[in-house]
Motif scaffolding. Structure first.
Motif, short mmCIF file in Angstrom:
data_model
loop_
_atom_site.label_atom_id
_atom_site.label_comp_id
_atom_site.label_asym_id
_atom_site.label_seq_id
_atom_site.Cartn_x
_atom_site.Cartn_y
_atom_site.Cartn_z
N GLY A 171 45.17 50.60 44.13
CA GLY A 171 44.84 50.91 45.36
C GLY A 171 44.36 50.03 45.78
N ALA A 172 43.32 49.23 45.39
CA ALA A 172 42.36 48.19 46.23
C ALA A 172 42.76 47.82 47.52
N ALA A 173 42.46 47.60 48.11
CA ALA A 173 42.78 46.96 49.51
C ALA A 173 42.34 45.36 49.48
N HIS A 174 43.85 44.36 49.79
CA HIS A 174 43.75 43.61 50.01
C HIS A 174 43.20 42.49 48.04
N LEU A 175 43.46 43.15 47.03
CA LEU A 175 43.23 43.07 45.92
C LEU A 175 43.22 41.28 45.69
N ASP A 176 42.20 41.13 45.35
CA ASP A 176 42.40 39.89 45.23
C ASP A 176 42.84 39.54 43.68
N ARG A 177 44.20 38.67 43.46
CA ARG A 177 44.95 39.39 42.05
C ARG A 177 44.46 37.38 41.35
#
Length: 154
Positions: A135-141
């Motif tokens: 659910g995090a915005a723009h998650l940095d994988r």
């Protein structure tokens, strides 16, 4: 659990690349204390499920919103002006210390909340990290992978 969450968090955060990964995830909306707790639980083989994730969120969110975030906002607000004002710089350092202490208390609360959860033989690290970051915005994988590698060594 063999090591307390606070000690685990300090040693993990000090590993190469972890601080930067955590800050990137934080800027995407991931609670770093919750993320470190997830890494701690995953490393110990505690099974991840939605009920446990929700329980940890219900502990973390109010404390983070009411205590940690206001301290962080004040510290951030004073950053530029404190470079020019020695008195404000000293106060800003005290706020920074309070912010860290508030995060320590949050980690203690999270540890207490998870205290009775049994450890199993396998690790559930990826499930925990993905669950907390969901659910995090723009998650940095890449940042999430960096943290997983730092904790697990793989």
């Amino acid at each position: 659990m063999s090591s307390d969450l606070w000690s685990f968090s300090l040693s993990t955060y000090a590993r190469p690349g972890v601080e930067q990964a955590c800050l990137q995830l934080q800027s995407a909306g991931v609670n770093v204390c919750l993320l470190l707790c997830a890494a701690w639980l995953g490393q110990r083989g505690v099974a991840c499920n939605e009920q446990r994730l929700q329980q940890l969120r219900s502990v973390a969110e109010p404390w983070d919103n009411d205590v940690v975030q206001p301290l962080r906002a004040l510290r951030t607000q004073w950053k530029t002006i404190a470079m020019l004002d020695a008195d404000l710089h000293g106060l800003r350092e005290q706020v920074k210390t309070l912010e860290l202490e508030a995060e320590r208390h949050l980690l203690l609360r999270l540890e207490r909340s998870a205290q009775g959860w049994p450890q199993e033989k396998g690790t559930d690290l990826s499930a925990w990290l993905e669950g907390v970051a969901a659910g995090a915005a723009h998650l940095d994988r890449d940042a999430l992978r960096q943290l997983r590698v730092a904790v697990s060594g793989t």
